[in-house]
Scaffold this active site. Structure first.
Site, PDB file in Angstrom:
ATOM      1  N   LYS A  40       0.815  -1.197   0.000  1.00 53.43           N
ATOM      2  CA  LYS A  40       0.000   0.000   0.000  1.00 53.43           C
ATOM      3  C   LYS A  40       0.856   1.258   0.000  1.00 53.43           C
ATOM      4  O   LYS A  40       0.380   2.364  -0.216  1.00 53.43           O
ATOM      5  CB  LYS A  40      -0.883   0.022   1.272  1.00 53.43           C
ATOM      6  CG  LYS A  40      -1.856  -1.110   1.371  1.00 53.43           C
ATOM      7  CD  LYS A  40      -2.528  -1.103   2.754  1.00 53.43           C
ATOM      8  CE  LYS A  40      -2.399  -2.459   3.374  1.00 53.43           C
ATOM      9  NZ  LYS A  40      -2.847  -2.529   4.764  1.00 53.43           N
ATOM     10  N   GLU A  96       7.147   2.517  -6.555  1.00 53.22           N
ATOM     11  CA  GLU A  96       7.427   1.978  -5.217  1.00 53.22           C
ATOM     12  C   GLU A  96       7.684   3.123  -4.239  1.00 53.22           C
ATOM     13  O   GLU A  96       8.104   4.215  -4.639  1.00 53.22           O
ATOM     14  CB  GLU A  96       8.653   1.044  -5.330  1.00 53.22           C
ATOM     15  CG  GLU A  96       9.119   0.376  -4.068  1.00 53.22           C
ATOM     16  CD  GLU A  96       8.088  -0.493  -3.361  1.00 53.22           C
ATOM     17  OE1 GLU A  96       7.006   0.034  -3.024  1.00 53.22           O
ATOM     18  OE2 GLU A  96       8.385  -1.668  -3.087  1.00 53.22           O
ATOM     19  N   ASP A  97       7.399   2.877  -2.979  1.00 54.15           N
ATOM     20  CA  ASP A  97       7.706   3.891  -1.958  1.00 54.15           C
ATOM     21  C   ASP A  97       9.192   3.895  -1.604  1.00 54.15           C
ATOM     22  O   ASP A  97       9.816   4.942  -1.561  1.00 54.15           O
ATOM     23  CB  ASP A  97       6.829   3.687  -0.701  1.00 54.15           C
ATOM     24  CG  ASP A  97       6.874   2.252  -0.152  1.00 54.15           C
ATOM     25  OD1 ASP A  97       7.588   1.396  -0.710  1.00 54.15           O
ATOM     26  OD2 ASP A  97       6.170   1.991   0.838  1.00 54.15           O
ATOM     27  N   ASP A 100      14.596  -1.235  -0.514  1.00 57.81           N
ATOM     28  CA  ASP A 100      15.441  -1.538   0.641  1.00 57.81           C
ATOM     29  C   ASP A 100      16.339  -2.723   0.293  1.00 57.81           C
ATOM     30  O   ASP A 100      17.400  -2.547  -0.306  1.00 57.81           O
ATOM     31  CB  ASP A 100      14.525  -1.819   1.835  1.00 57.81           C
ATOM     32  CG  ASP A 100      15.272  -2.005   3.130  1.00 57.81           C
ATOM     33  OD1 ASP A 100      16.254  -1.278   3.343  1.00 57.81           O
ATOM     34  OD2 ASP A 100      14.875  -2.863   3.940  1.00 57.81           O
ATOM     35  N   PHE A 149      14.868   3.741   9.685  1.00 56.28           N
ATOM     36  CA  PHE A 149      13.500   3.355   9.330  1.00 56.28           C
ATOM     37  C   PHE A 149      12.637   4.611   9.222  1.00 56.28           C
ATOM     38  O   PHE A 149      12.638   5.451  10.114  1.00 56.28           O
ATOM     39  CB  PHE A 149      12.922   2.411  10.381  1.00 56.28           C
ATOM     40  CG  PHE A 149      11.662   1.744   9.928  1.00 56.28           C
ATOM     41  CD1 PHE A 149      11.719   0.606   9.130  1.00 56.28           C
ATOM     42  CD2 PHE A 149      10.417   2.259  10.273  1.00 56.28           C
ATOM     43  CE1 PHE A 149      10.557  -0.015   8.692  1.00 56.28           C
ATOM     44  CE2 PHE A 149       9.252   1.646   9.844  1.00 56.28           C
ATOM     45  CZ  PHE A 149       9.327   0.517   9.047  1.00 56.28           C
ATOM     46  N   ARG A 162       0.862   6.325   7.837  1.00 57.21           N
ATOM     47  CA  ARG A 162       0.889   6.497   6.375  1.00 57.21           C
ATOM     48  C   ARG A 162       0.455   7.891   5.939  1.00 57.21           C
ATOM     49  O   ARG A 162       0.854   8.358   4.882  1.00 57.21           O
ATOM     50  CB  ARG A 162      -0.042   5.476   5.701  1.00 57.21           C
ATOM     51  CG  ARG A 162       0.441   4.038   5.769  1.00 57.21           C
ATOM     52  CD  ARG A 162      -0.353   3.187   4.787  1.00 57.21           C
ATOM     53  NE  ARG A 162      -0.241   1.764   5.053  1.00 57.21           N
ATOM     54  CZ  ARG A 162       0.741   0.974   4.614  1.00 57.21           C
ATOM     55  NH1 ARG A 162       1.715   1.488   3.906  1.00 57.21           N
ATOM     56  NH2 ARG A 162       0.751  -0.312   4.895  1.00 57.21           N
TER      57      ARG A 162
END
Ligand code: IMP
Ligand code: MG
Length: 172
Positions: A40, A96-97, A100, A149, A162
């Site tokens: 999401k 994509e956000d 990683d 993070f 979010r």
């Protein structure tokens, strides 16, 4: 109590998304291109990117689960929602956000390639190259970020945060 420190402000993000959209427009003026948002986390970035682009787009979503409730990848990737349409013969963008480990995008790039698109490219808002386990070619990168993070602008921690406008470092 966890605390939030702003890493990228909404103004910085907005300016960079406009630049990325302009770069994509230069490369693909014809269209339509399929923007495929990876659920999401990418939904907010995709919404802003699509509106900043002049190239005609179509919007699709694909669901992937690689993270559990923690902060690092389980190493397993699972398809939770497939595309609704055929992408055969189209230019496709995986949106994509954050990249990683690279496990998610390696999996998806292979999956998309099997469906005979004209091309597959990757656009990500954030890239954390320091933690890569699989090499992935990312064509449009918003920001390279250090090994911390982050949450906000679509990114979550256990489904929270979010809707923050900024990208923030989540500190314990
Ligand atoms: P990869 O497969 O390890 O490249 O994982 C990418 C996915 O993990 C992203 O699509 C995010 O959903 C999630 N992820 C990785 N890093 C972060 C982070 O710092 N905050 C929130 N989600 C993250
Ligand atoms: Mg994601």
């Amino acid at each position: 109590m966890p605390s939030l420190r702003v890493l990228l402000s909404s103004q910085q993000i907005h300016a960079r998304v406009l630049e990325m959209a302009a770069a994509i427009d230069r490369d693909y003026s014809e269209g339509p291109v399929y923007l495929i948002g990876i659920l999401k986390g990418a939904c907010i970035f995709l919404a802003d990117l699509a509106r900043a682009m002049k190239t005609p787009v179509r919007i699709e979503f694909i669901g992937i689960a690689s993270y559990g409730r923690g902060k690092s990848s389980s190493g397993e990737v699972r398809l939770t929602k497939d595309l609704d349409v055929s992408i055969e013969g189209y230019d496709v963008f995986l949106v994509e956000d954050i990249v990683d480990s690279g496990i998610t995008l390696t999996y998806l790039a292979h999956l998309m390639a099997q469906r005979k698109p004209k091309s597959v490219r990757i656009a990500t808002l954030l890239d954390r190259p320091g933690r890569r386990q699989r090499p992935v070619e990312v064509h449009y990168v918003g920001f390279k970020i250090p090994d911390a993070f982050v949450v906000g602008y679509g990114l979550d921690y256990s489904e929270d945060y979010r809707n923050l406008k900024d990208v923030c470092v989540l500190e314990e």
